[in-house]
Design an enzyme around this catalytic site. Sequence first.
Site, PDB file in Angstrom:
ATOM      1  N   LYS A  54      -9.497   2.400  -2.109  1.00 59.94           N
ATOM      2  CA  LYS A  54      -9.733   1.631  -0.848  1.00 59.94           C
ATOM      3  C   LYS A  54     -11.322   1.906   0.105  1.00 59.94           C
ATOM      4  CE  LYS A  54      -7.501   0.738   3.467  1.00 59.94           C
ATOM      5  NZ  LYS A  54      -6.241   1.034   4.425  1.00 59.94           N
ATOM      6  N   GLU A 107       0.183  -1.103  -0.489  1.00 59.08           N
ATOM      7  CA  GLU A 107      -0.360   0.363  -0.162  1.00 59.08           C
ATOM      8  C   GLU A 107       0.899   1.670  -0.187  1.00 59.08           C
ATOM      9  OE1 GLU A 107      -3.390   1.610   3.033  1.00 59.08           O
ATOM     10  OE2 GLU A 107      -2.350  -0.169   3.676  1.00 59.08           O
ATOM     11  N   CYS A 142      -5.212  -3.638   2.519  1.00 63.11           N
ATOM     12  CA  CYS A 142      -5.381  -3.268   4.242  1.00 63.11           C
ATOM     13  C   CYS A 142      -6.524  -3.667   4.769  1.00 63.11           C
ATOM     14  CB  CYS A 142      -4.532  -1.987   3.990  1.00 63.11           C
ATOM     15  SG  CYS A 142      -3.865  -2.586   5.775  1.00 63.11           S
TER      16      CYS A 142
END
Length: 281
Positions: free
Chosen positions: A123, A52, A156
Amino acid sequence: MIQANDPARPALRVSCIQFEPEFGAVEANLARSSDLIRAAAREGSRLVVLPELANTGYVFETPEEAASLAEPVPDGPSSRAWGRLAAELKIHIVAGIAERAGDHLYNAALITGPNGFIGTYRKAHLWHRENVFFRKGDLGFPVFETALGRIGIAICYDGWFPETFRQMALRGAEIVCIPTNWVPMPDQPEGEAAMANTLHRAAAHSNGIFIACADRVGTERGQPFEGQSLIIGTKGWPLAGPASRDRPETISAVIDLAEAGAKDLNEFNSVLRDRRTDLYA
């Protein structure tokens, strides 16, 4: 284009690159990641996953700092650099990046391949102070049709939500790539494995998909990271990793994407087929 679940497809070598980006040093991070990608490609990897925010580092202090490091995708310098590398090496790369789109910033990941840019994921579930700097992703959970197969991407904290993987599995994803910057969980016992390892192993098992997690290591502006990058098979068992907690490392596994999908667990049960959608709200 390779068809999903085509048994004639060759085995695929996947690599997750765990390294320590230097905050704000975009050119140095691109150079380091490029060296590591080249090394993985020399070993035969055709799909390489980076962490990330791999080009910028993670711990922004102000929105202005985040904005100064964000780039457009796919026309920014980092996207172009990774794109040139993918074309040269004839591989696919998934990499985390701070994306600037108009007036908005997103914690994003791009996928690029031998024939150029393929797509972007933004995300959906923002962790902690990411909410100060980024907007929540607005592209859903796309599954990208590639020459390798059907590839999904999550980032994540997305992995804490079962819906993330179920959405992509139902759209035919065979492997989900996870650029991540895992941090220790509150009240995590000393020496305990990353919670993310448990969550992603469960997601692979309950959806019949491969999952490739590329974390980072080191401490940035006081924030430690977990490392423990992991490649997981469709039954939930690790194929490579967990990697080290504290040092750069590339982990790799050879997988057969034809194994992805809702395979039978026994003569009566198949996880996706057994879903009771008549009972779910």
